[in-house]
Write a protein that holds these residues in place. Sequence first.
Motif, PDB file in Angstrom:
ATOM      1  N   UNK A  53       0.831  -1.205   0.000  1.00 27.69           N
ATOM      2  CA  UNK A  53       0.000   0.000   0.000  1.00 27.69           C
ATOM      3  C   UNK A  53       0.859   1.246   0.000  1.00 27.69           C
ATOM      4  N   UNK A  54       1.955   1.229   0.779  1.00 20.94           N
ATOM      5  CA  UNK A  54       2.858   2.387   0.816  1.00 20.94           C
ATOM      6  C   UNK A  54       3.463   2.655  -0.559  1.00 20.94           C
ATOM      7  N   UNK A  55       3.826   1.585  -1.268  1.00 19.32           N
ATOM      8  CA  UNK A  55       4.359   1.760  -2.622  1.00 19.32           C
ATOM      9  C   UNK A  55       3.311   2.388  -3.531  1.00 19.32           C
ATOM     10  N   UNK A  56       2.078   1.934  -3.400  1.00 17.71           N
ATOM     11  CA  UNK A  56       1.003   2.513  -4.200  1.00 17.71           C
ATOM     12  C   UNK A  56       0.796   3.989  -3.916  1.00 17.71           C
ATOM     13  N   UNK A  57       0.918   4.379  -2.644  1.00 16.86           N
ATOM     14  CA  UNK A  57       0.770   5.792  -2.294  1.00 16.86           C
ATOM     15  C   UNK A  57       1.921   6.625  -2.857  1.00 16.86           C
ATOM     16  N   UNK A  58       3.131   6.070  -2.850  1.00 13.45           N
ATOM     17  CA  UNK A  58       4.268   6.772  -3.449  1.00 13.45           C
ATOM     18  C   UNK A  58       4.043   6.988  -4.944  1.00 13.45           C
ATOM     19  N   UNK A  73       2.598  10.611  -9.472  1.00 13.78           N
ATOM     20  CA  UNK A  73       1.724  10.970 -10.595  1.00 13.78           C
ATOM     21  C   UNK A  73       1.188  12.382 -10.440  1.00 13.78           C
ATOM     22  N   UNK A  74       0.737  12.698  -9.241  1.00 16.05           N
ATOM     23  CA  UNK A  74       0.195  14.037  -8.972  1.00 16.05           C
ATOM     24  C   UNK A  74       0.409  14.339  -7.490  1.00 16.05           C
ATOM     25  N   UNK A  75       1.311  15.265  -7.193  1.00 15.43           N
ATOM     26  CA  UNK A  75       1.629  15.546  -5.805  1.00 15.43           C
ATOM     27  C   UNK A  75       0.486  16.224  -5.065  1.00 15.43           C
ATOM     28  N   UNK A  76      -0.493  16.733  -5.792  1.00 17.57           N
ATOM     29  CA  UNK A  76      -1.652  17.377  -5.143  1.00 17.57           C
ATOM     30  C   UNK A  76      -2.752  16.376  -4.793  1.00 17.57           C
ATOM     31  N   UNK A  77      -2.572  15.124  -5.167  1.00 21.25           N
ATOM     32  CA  UNK A  77      -3.587  14.108  -4.926  1.00 21.25           C
ATOM     33  C   UNK A  77      -3.609  13.734  -3.441  1.00 21.25           C
ATOM     34  N   UNK A  78      -4.794  13.787  -2.813  1.00 20.12           N
ATOM     35  CA  UNK A  78      -4.882  13.434  -1.394  1.00 20.12           C
ATOM     36  C   UNK A  78      -5.131  11.943  -1.223  1.00 20.12           C
ATOM     37  N   UNK A  79      -5.109  11.511   0.023  1.00 24.03           N
ATOM     38  CA  UNK A  79      -5.169  10.079   0.301  1.00 24.03           C
ATOM     39  C   UNK A  79      -6.528   9.473  -0.002  1.00 24.03           C
ATOM     40  N   UNK A  80      -7.571  10.307  -0.020  1.00 26.28           N
ATOM     41  CA  UNK A  80      -8.912   9.770  -0.278  1.00 26.28           C
ATOM     42  C   UNK A  80      -9.299   9.832  -1.748  1.00 26.28           C
ATOM     43  N   UNK A  81      -8.389  10.255  -2.593  1.00 30.14           N
ATOM     44  CA  UNK A  81      -8.674  10.304  -4.024  1.00 30.14           C
ATOM     45  C   UNK A  81      -8.856   8.874  -4.551  1.00 30.14           C
ATOM     46  N   UNK A  82      -9.827   8.650  -5.428  1.00 31.44           N
ATOM     47  CA  UNK A  82     -10.057   7.290  -5.944  1.00 31.44           C
ATOM     48  C   UNK A  82      -8.813   6.644  -6.561  1.00 31.44           C
ATOM     49  N   UNK A  83      -8.028   7.448  -7.270  1.00 36.32           N
ATOM     50  CA  UNK A  83      -6.806   6.897  -7.885  1.00 36.32           C
ATOM     51  C   UNK A  83      -5.813   6.450  -6.815  1.00 36.32           C
ATOM     52  N   UNK A  84      -5.696   7.228  -5.739  1.00 35.66           N
ATOM     53  CA  UNK A  84      -4.796   6.864  -4.646  1.00 35.66           C
ATOM     54  C   UNK A  84      -5.233   5.555  -3.996  1.00 35.66           C
ATOM     55  N   UNK A  85      -6.525   5.437  -3.736  1.00 34.97           N
ATOM     56  CA  UNK A  85      -7.045   4.218  -3.119  1.00 34.97           C
ATOM     57  C   UNK A  85      -6.838   3.017  -4.034  1.00 34.97           C
ATOM     58  N   UNK A 111      -4.587  -0.320  -3.236  1.00 33.80           N
ATOM     59  CA  UNK A 111      -5.149  -1.669  -3.235  1.00 33.80           C
ATOM     60  C   UNK A 111      -4.404  -2.595  -4.188  1.00 33.80           C
ATOM     61  N   UNK A 112      -4.154  -2.113  -5.389  1.00 33.30           N
ATOM     62  CA  UNK A 112      -3.478  -2.935  -6.387  1.00 33.30           C
ATOM     63  C   UNK A 112      -2.066  -3.296  -5.924  1.00 33.30           C
ATOM     64  N   UNK A 113      -1.335  -2.322  -5.396  1.00 36.22           N
ATOM     65  CA  UNK A 113       0.032  -2.583  -4.933  1.00 36.22           C
ATOM     66  C   UNK A 113       0.037  -3.564  -3.774  1.00 36.22           C
TER      67      UNK A 113
END
Length: 313
Positions: free
Chosen positions: A69-74, A79-91, A95-97
């Motif tokens: 999960x940490x790798x996925x968040x990195x 991809x976009x440093x403005x993306x927050x943790x609750x963004x669908x792409x972040x989630x 999950x995938x990672x």
Amino acid sequence: MRADLILLADPDRGNIGALEFAIPVWATATALVLVLIVAWLFGSVAKWLLRRRARLNTTSCMVLSILGTAVGLFIAGAVDHRMNIWHPVTILLGLVSSIVAVGAYALVAARLQSPTGISVPELLESGESERVEFKSTARMNLRTKQRDPAMEAVIVKTVAAFLNSDGGNLLIGVDDDGTPLGLDADFTLLRQPDADRFELWLRDTLTTMLGQSTAAEVGIFFEQVARPADATADSEGPAEVPVCRVECTPSPRPVYLRGTKNNALPEFWVRAGNSSRQLSVDQAAEYVMYRWPLGVGRAVAAQVQAAVRFSSV
């Protein structure tokens, strides 16, 4: 959950004195609990999906899930440093990672570990292989109807070979064709003809020839197995017979077989296809160096392999 960056200005100097994240304590505590719950969920799903192929440790799966999960968040942040943790792409990336991390571990575990959770009838159906061996008896020579020490030694050699290789299952009371014969022949050599006495004898024999710590790592189980319909019709024997299953996991250290005689040299056995093979001194030394390597880097690699092999449900 959003971490707001606050600049603390020094009122006397008029400059910035420190930086801190204004994250409520309750939010941090909640996030930690959620991370553990999600990690446990992914680990449990992976264990259930691969229950017949590998033994997956729950704690290991949870740690891998968190790291994935940490790798996925990195990746999401890159991809976009403005993306927050609750963004669908972040989630989604988290999950995938996480699934990829646990899945990769499971594939390695399935490759290094022997099959688990497989019943004796399924092992009989699959036949002998690198990790499955059949023996009609452990002590009784069916031709001479007498106790045969050489057959007892073969049982221990097979166990040692499994331990020095990738593990496996030895089924006693089964002929080479996979037909259950039962343990009656071996029971006749015991003071009390039952499974408990047979296990006690087998455990003592393994302790004498392989050592107490090694013998303790071997699992001994008994299962009632149905005889083939044609065999039942041609004889008056029982419809089900007991079969002894000796389950061996890969050993974290070399296992040497000691003979019963005082001057007997230690023997080193491994699996070669569907049979056990004794290695010479030089072959054994090379095999040990390869399988249980020394040195800092190699020792770490060996510990990782051992952790995968010995992960248990």
